[in-house]
Design a protein around this motif. Structure first.
Motif, PDB file in Angstrom:
ATOM      1  N   LYS A  55       0.897  -1.144   0.056  1.00 26.94           N
ATOM      2  CA  LYS A  55       0.135   0.144   0.130  1.00 26.94           C
ATOM      3  C   LYS A  55       0.743   1.159   0.087  1.00 26.94           C
ATOM      4  O   LYS A  55       0.193   2.349  -0.060  1.00 26.94           O
ATOM      5  CB  LYS A  55      -0.931   0.125   1.317  1.00 26.94           C
ATOM      6  N   ASN A  56       2.260   1.035  -0.073  1.00 27.64           N
ATOM      7  CA  ASN A  56       3.093   2.368  -0.097  1.00 27.64           C
ATOM      8  C   ASN A  56       3.348   2.390  -1.419  1.00 27.64           C
ATOM      9  O   ASN A  56       4.510   2.372  -2.144  1.00 27.64           O
ATOM     10  CB  ASN A  56       4.305   2.027   0.719  1.00 27.64           C
ATOM     11  N   TYR A  57       2.276   2.640  -2.241  1.00 25.45           N
ATOM     12  CA  TYR A  57       2.389   3.108  -3.501  1.00 25.45           C
ATOM     13  C   TYR A  57       1.715   4.340  -3.923  1.00 25.45           C
ATOM     14  O   TYR A  57       0.822   4.663  -3.428  1.00 25.45           O
ATOM     15  CB  TYR A  57       1.486   1.826  -4.145  1.00 25.45           C
ATOM     16  N   PHE A  58       2.466   4.929  -5.104  1.00 28.82           N
ATOM     17  CA  PHE A  58       2.018   6.130  -5.707  1.00 28.82           C
ATOM     18  C   PHE A  58       1.912   5.814  -7.387  1.00 28.82           C
ATOM     19  O   PHE A  58       3.006   5.595  -7.709  1.00 28.82           O
ATOM     20  CB  PHE A  58       2.548   7.449  -5.353  1.00 28.82           C
ATOM     21  N   GLY A  59       0.844   6.239  -7.958  1.00 30.79           N
ATOM     22  CA  GLY A  59       0.871   6.134  -9.471  1.00 30.79           C
ATOM     23  C   GLY A  59       0.653   7.602  -9.818  1.00 30.79           C
ATOM     24  O   GLY A  59      -0.061   8.093  -9.404  1.00 30.79           O
ATOM     25  N   ILE A  60       1.749   8.001 -10.505  1.00 28.03           N
ATOM     26  CA  ILE A  60       1.476   9.198 -11.137  1.00 28.03           C
ATOM     27  C   ILE A  60       1.012   9.157 -12.615  1.00 28.03           C
ATOM     28  O   ILE A  60       1.572   8.805 -13.552  1.00 28.03           O
ATOM     29  CB  ILE A  60       3.075   9.963 -11.325  1.00 28.03           C
ATOM     30  N   GLU A  61       0.058   9.599 -12.693  1.00 26.35           N
ATOM     31  CA  GLU A  61      -0.911   9.712 -13.782  1.00 26.35           C
ATOM     32  C   GLU A  61      -1.445  11.299 -14.598  1.00 26.35           C
ATOM     33  O   GLU A  61      -1.898  11.734 -13.759  1.00 26.35           O
ATOM     34  CB  GLU A  61      -2.273   8.950 -13.877  1.00 26.35           C
ATOM     35  N   LYS A  62      -0.892  11.163 -15.673  1.00 25.73           N
ATOM     36  CA  LYS A  62      -1.225  12.557 -16.335  1.00 25.73           C
ATOM     37  C   LYS A  62      -2.670  12.812 -16.786  1.00 25.73           C
ATOM     38  O   LYS A  62      -3.086  13.827 -16.911  1.00 25.73           O
ATOM     39  CB  LYS A  62      -0.062  13.062 -17.255  1.00 25.73           C
ATOM     40  N   ASP A  63      -3.240  11.602 -17.320  1.00 31.55           N
ATOM     41  CA  ASP A  63      -4.419  11.461 -18.234  1.00 31.55           C
ATOM     42  C   ASP A  63      -5.435  11.165 -17.092  1.00 31.55           C
ATOM     43  O   ASP A  63      -5.562  10.301 -16.522  1.00 31.55           O
ATOM     44  CB  ASP A  63      -4.382  10.477 -19.163  1.00 31.55           C
ATOM     45  N   GLN A  64      -6.496  12.214 -16.990  1.00 35.38           N
ATOM     46  CA  GLN A  64      -7.561  12.348 -16.178  1.00 35.38           C
ATOM     47  C   GLN A  64      -8.562  11.280 -16.449  1.00 35.38           C
ATOM     48  O   GLN A  64      -9.279  10.732 -15.581  1.00 35.38           O
ATOM     49  CB  GLN A  64      -8.366  13.635 -15.822  1.00 35.38           C
ATOM     50  N   ASP A  65      -8.674  11.017 -17.894  1.00 35.06           N
ATOM     51  CA  ASP A  65      -9.542   9.797 -18.149  1.00 35.06           C
ATOM     52  C   ASP A  65      -9.311   8.471 -17.640  1.00 35.06           C
ATOM     53  O   ASP A  65      -9.916   7.467 -17.976  1.00 35.06           O
ATOM     54  CB  ASP A  65      -9.573  10.019 -19.638  1.00 35.06           C
ATOM     55  N   MET A  66      -7.931   8.222 -17.249  1.00 32.29           N
ATOM     56  CA  MET A  66      -7.484   6.925 -17.037  1.00 32.29           C
ATOM     57  C   MET A  66      -8.046   6.750 -15.426  1.00 32.29           C
ATOM     58  O   MET A  66      -8.003   5.570 -14.750  1.00 32.29           O
ATOM     59  CB  MET A  66      -5.916   6.849 -16.864  1.00 32.29           C
ATOM     60  N   LEU A  67      -8.373   7.518 -14.751  1.00 27.98           N
ATOM     61  CA  LEU A  67      -8.774   7.550 -13.329  1.00 27.98           C
ATOM     62  C   LEU A  67      -9.906   6.522 -13.012  1.00 27.98           C
ATOM     63  O   LEU A  67     -10.063   6.000 -12.261  1.00 27.98           O
ATOM     64  CB  LEU A  67      -9.309   8.983 -12.525  1.00 27.98           C
ATOM     65  N   LYS A  86       7.260  17.062 -13.386  1.00 35.56           N
ATOM     66  CA  LYS A  86       6.912  18.005 -12.323  1.00 35.56           C
ATOM     67  C   LYS A  86       6.938  17.501 -10.904  1.00 35.56           C
ATOM     68  O   LYS A  86       6.775  18.239 -10.035  1.00 35.56           O
ATOM     69  CB  LYS A  86       5.629  18.848 -12.544  1.00 35.56           C
ATOM     70  N   ILE A  87       6.927  16.467 -10.875  1.00 38.29           N
ATOM     71  CA  ILE A  87       6.881  15.836  -9.561  1.00 38.29           C
ATOM     72  C   ILE A  87       8.194  15.698  -8.701  1.00 38.29           C
ATOM     73  O   ILE A  87       9.096  15.374  -9.257  1.00 38.29           O
ATOM     74  CB  ILE A  87       6.457  14.097  -9.428  1.00 38.29           C
ATOM     75  N   ASN A  88       8.007  16.308  -7.415  1.00 44.08           N
ATOM     76  CA  ASN A  88       9.285  16.081  -6.369  1.00 44.08           C
ATOM     77  C   ASN A  88       9.142  14.764  -5.568  1.00 44.08           C
ATOM     78  O   ASN A  88       8.186  14.752  -4.938  1.00 44.08           O
ATOM     79  CB  ASN A  88       9.184  17.272  -5.585  1.00 44.08           C
ATOM     80  N   PHE A  89       9.746  13.701  -5.993  1.00 48.04           N
ATOM     81  CA  PHE A  89       9.822  12.552  -5.545  1.00 48.04           C
ATOM     82  C   PHE A  89       9.736  12.592  -3.795  1.00 48.04           C
ATOM     83  O   PHE A  89       9.234  11.896  -2.986  1.00 48.04           O
ATOM     84  CB  PHE A  89      11.057  11.486  -5.998  1.00 48.04           C
ATOM     85  N   SER A  90      10.660  13.578  -3.280  1.00 47.80           N
ATOM     86  CA  SER A  90      10.787  13.454  -1.822  1.00 47.80           C
ATOM     87  C   SER A  90       9.454  13.890  -1.201  1.00 47.80           C
ATOM     88  O   SER A  90       9.361  13.653  -0.039  1.00 47.80           O
ATOM     89  CB  SER A  90      11.829  14.609  -1.404  1.00 47.80           C
ATOM     90  N   SER A  91       8.856  14.449  -1.857  1.00 45.90           N
ATOM     91  CA  SER A  91       7.362  14.849  -1.214  1.00 45.90           C
ATOM     92  C   SER A  91       6.466  13.464  -1.156  1.00 45.90           C
ATOM     93  O   SER A  91       5.451  13.697  -0.289  1.00 45.90           O
ATOM     94  CB  SER A  91       6.550  15.866  -2.432  1.00 45.90           C
ATOM     95  N   LEU A  92       6.918  12.538  -1.820  1.00 44.18           N
ATOM     96  CA  LEU A  92       5.980  11.266  -1.705  1.00 44.18           C
ATOM     97  C   LEU A  92       6.723  10.225  -0.703  1.00 44.18           C
ATOM     98  O   LEU A  92       5.970   9.428   0.127  1.00 44.18           O
ATOM     99  CB  LEU A  92       5.876  10.641  -3.268  1.00 44.18           C
ATOM    100  N   LYS A  96      14.055   5.668   0.134  1.00 49.25           N
ATOM    101  CA  LYS A  96      14.310   5.094  -0.978  1.00 49.25           C
ATOM    102  C   LYS A  96      13.239   4.291  -1.283  1.00 49.25           C
ATOM    103  O   LYS A  96      12.415   3.778  -0.844  1.00 49.25           O
ATOM    104  CB  LYS A  96      15.546   4.274  -1.096  1.00 49.25           C
ATOM    105  N   PHE A  97      12.900   4.131  -2.781  1.00 46.65           N
ATOM    106  CA  PHE A  97      12.085   3.510  -3.462  1.00 46.65           C
ATOM    107  C   PHE A  97      12.263   3.034  -4.877  1.00 46.65           C
ATOM    108  O   PHE A  97      13.117   3.171  -5.217  1.00 46.65           O
ATOM    109  CB  PHE A  97      10.574   4.605  -3.469  1.00 46.65           C
ATOM    110  N   LYS A  98      11.474   1.996  -5.160  1.00 51.07           N
ATOM    111  CA  LYS A  98      11.503   1.460  -6.561  1.00 51.07           C
ATOM    112  C   LYS A  98      10.387   2.140  -7.496  1.00 51.07           C
ATOM    113  O   LYS A  98       9.660   2.504  -7.134  1.00 51.07           O
ATOM    114  CB  LYS A  98      11.169   0.074  -6.411  1.00 51.07           C
ATOM    115  N   LEU A  99      11.079   2.554  -8.540  1.00 54.05           N
ATOM    116  CA  LEU A  99      10.449   3.402  -9.643  1.00 54.05           C
ATOM    117  C   LEU A  99      10.222   2.329 -10.853  1.00 54.05           C
ATOM    118  O   LEU A  99      11.147   1.721 -11.430  1.00 54.05           O
ATOM    119  CB  LEU A  99      11.235   4.325 -10.333  1.00 54.05           C
ATOM    120  N   VAL A 100       8.942   2.151 -11.254  1.00 50.87           N
ATOM    121  CA  VAL A 100       8.537   1.418 -12.623  1.00 50.87           C
ATOM    122  C   VAL A 100       7.508   2.213 -13.530  1.00 50.87           C
ATOM    123  O   VAL A 100       6.885   3.220 -13.102  1.00 50.87           O
ATOM    124  CB  VAL A 100       7.839   0.138 -11.989  1.00 50.87           C
TER     125      VAL A 100
END
Length: 252
Positions: A55-67, A86-92, A96-100
């Protein structure tokens, strides 16, 4: 649910192969509650599998239609509607984290630049990218694909192409083959580079005309001489390029 068509301007190609999805999840090797950020979850092809494991997951999605695809199975607080550039990773995550991500081909260079700039934040990075770009990332000297991208990724990361993904695994089908790659930040940088911006400019210049000798691509101090100047940049290892840069930079 009526499916939203892929948007060309966002470089969308949705992963639809269950076999490839299973391979990706296997390679991600997600530990319980591990920190994960996904670039462009889209319709959730791998997102749902990741969210089931942590649950320690964030998805960065630019397209509102995908919601509408994501919210039924992933909590709203875990999806950030924004541009990855535009995302500041440190705000999330502070840790350290895995990026995919299945990154859009049209902005792959900008995303890779952001990854290099934020290299200390990653456990590891897993990307679906155009095979041509993957080949450039792992290329060694003497190969046609070898260049600036090869040098800057390899200085900071251990790189590996894990497998290739044919166009049929996406909808719509791209015109090119993709690769799934893994980047692991190096624990120690073995190159003596004090000013990376200056070094970046140097590398850009020596690769400006690939078939020319380095001496014909850059201005060097008067009376400076070195056999490496008579080589082509594409034939020099990273070690030799760094050495030549330092010799020129420290001359006089």
């Amino acid at each position: 649910m009526k499916k939203t068509l892929a948007k060309k301007n966002l470089g969308q190609n949705f992963l639809i192969s269950d076999l490839v999805i299973d391979q990706i999840i296997k390679y991600l090797s997600i530990e319980d509650n591990q920190n994960i950020i996904e670039i462009g979850p889209g319709r959730g092809a791998i997102s749902f599998h990741i969210f089931n494991k942590t649950k320690n997951y964030f998805g960065i999605e630019k397209d509102q239609d995908m919601l509408k695809y994501l919210y039924p199975k992933i909590d709203e607080k875990n999806i950030i509607l924004d541009d990855i550039l535009k995302i500041n990773f440190s705000s999330l995550f502070e840790e350290k984290f895995k990026l995919v991500g299945n990154i859009p081909y049209n902005i792959s260079s900008k995303i890779l630049e952001k990854i290099v700039d934020n290299r200390e934040k990653f456990i590891s990075v897993y990307l679906m990218i155009q095979k041509e770009v993957a080949d450039r990332i792992v290329a060694q000297e003497g190969r046609k694909a070898y260049g600036r991208l090869s040098i800057f990724i390899q200085i900071f990361f251990e790189v590996e192409i894990l497998f290739e993904i044919p166009p049929e695994c996406f909808s719509p089908k791209p015109k090119v083959v993709s690769s799934f790659i893994k980047l692991v930040p190096r624990k120690e940088i073995s190159y003596d580079i004090k000013d990376y911006e200056s070094f970046s400019n140097f590398v850009k210049k020596i690769f400006n005309s690939r078939r020319k000798k380095i001496a014909n691509n850059i201005n060097v101090p008067k009376k400076f001489s070195n056999p490496l100047l008579q080589e082509r940049a594409e034939d020099l290892s990273i070690n030799k390029i760094v050495m030549l840069y330092n010799l020129i930079n420290n001359y006089g």
